[in-house]
Design an enzyme around this catalytic site. Sequence first.
Site, PDB file in Angstrom:
ATOM      1  N   THR A  32     -14.762 -49.709 -75.411  1.00  0.00           N
ATOM      2  CA  THR A  32     -14.599 -49.843 -76.860  1.00  0.00           C
ATOM      3  C   THR A  32     -13.702 -48.723 -77.374  1.00  0.00           C
ATOM      4  OG1 THR A  32     -15.826 -50.195 -78.920  1.00  0.00           O
ATOM      5  CG2 THR A  32     -16.709 -48.531 -77.435  1.00  0.00           C
ATOM      6  N   ASN A  33     -13.716 -48.457 -78.661  1.00  0.00           N
ATOM      7  CA  ASN A  33     -12.880 -47.402 -79.236  1.00  0.00           C
ATOM      8  C   ASN A  33     -13.623 -46.732 -80.390  1.00  0.00           C
ATOM      9  OD1 ASN A  33     -12.208 -48.852 -81.804  1.00  0.00           O
ATOM     10  ND2 ASN A  33     -11.347 -50.298 -80.320  1.00  0.00           N
ATOM     11  N   HIS A  34     -12.970 -45.754 -81.028  1.00  0.00           N
ATOM     12  CA  HIS A  34     -13.661 -44.919 -82.021  1.00  0.00           C
ATOM     13  C   HIS A  34     -13.767 -45.521 -83.419  1.00  0.00           C
ATOM     14  CE1 HIS A  34     -14.227 -41.440 -79.512  1.00  0.00           C
ATOM     15  NE2 HIS A  34     -12.952 -41.444 -79.164  1.00  0.00           N
ATOM     16  N   SER A  35     -13.311 -46.749 -83.615  1.00  0.00           N
ATOM     17  CA  SER A  35     -13.316 -47.309 -84.968  1.00  0.00           C
ATOM     18  C   SER A  35     -14.726 -47.375 -85.552  1.00  0.00           C
ATOM     19  CB  SER A  35     -12.718 -48.725 -84.943  1.00  0.00           C
ATOM     20  OG  SER A  35     -12.896 -49.336 -86.200  1.00  0.00           O
TER      21      SER A  35
END
Length: 219
Positions: A32-35
């Site tokens: 996933t990512n930091h959003s």
Amino acid sequence: KEIACEKDMKGLRVLVTAGPTMEAMDPVRYITNHSTGKMGYAIARNCMLRGADVTLVTGQTSIEKPRFVNIVPIESAREMFEEVTGRAPEQDIIIKAAAVADYRPQTVSDEKVKKSGDHMTLELEKTDDILKYLGEHKKEGQFLCGFSMETEHMLENSRAKLKKKNLDMIVANNLKVPGAGFGVDTNVVTIITAQGVTELPLQSKDAVAGHIADAIAGK
Ligand code: CTP
């Protein structure tokens, strides 16, 4: 708190995407990512306050959902693609603030992957570019706004995306500027259209959302 404002989006259908996608590799793990979804949620709420009929297609986030908005939860880029492209034809405005994975694990194991050896390699494959698809299938009069996160050559790269993906507007931010990007309640963005470039100063994501909606509403 709710604030009163002009209903300059009354009757318009607006679809906003927000948050991260999650790409599984097995039943336990994912990429996933930091959003956090804060920017997209602020835009959805601002358009709702202006009287729009808002749909928010959102990855998993831990922030409060905006009220009076049709919430569509998704996990993967593929699910986001389905939910967004299926609803796109009836939308007047589409704003793609989500941080969509560009790649996902090529195979998803049914069982937990056991450790073996000192190194492991994960094969990834490209996801479908939702924004590009929307640009290619844009209907007459529809307004398409993308986001662009860059760490270098922000203006050039963002202008190229505006053209390549057939967008009406792109909101660019440089992740390296203090107070911009992931996690924080503020942002520093540049709004780019074919007509020109507007740099906005550091301000809350709620205020940025208002400026983006103003620019779309032609203010
Ligand atoms: N986006 C999308 N579908 C994807 C990847 C990105 O719709 N599979 C959208 C994002 O929601 C965002 C925009 O594309 O509005 C820009 O994303 P970004 O990652 O900055 O740019 P890319 O076009 O993916 O290019 P690059 O990764 O090379 O910067």
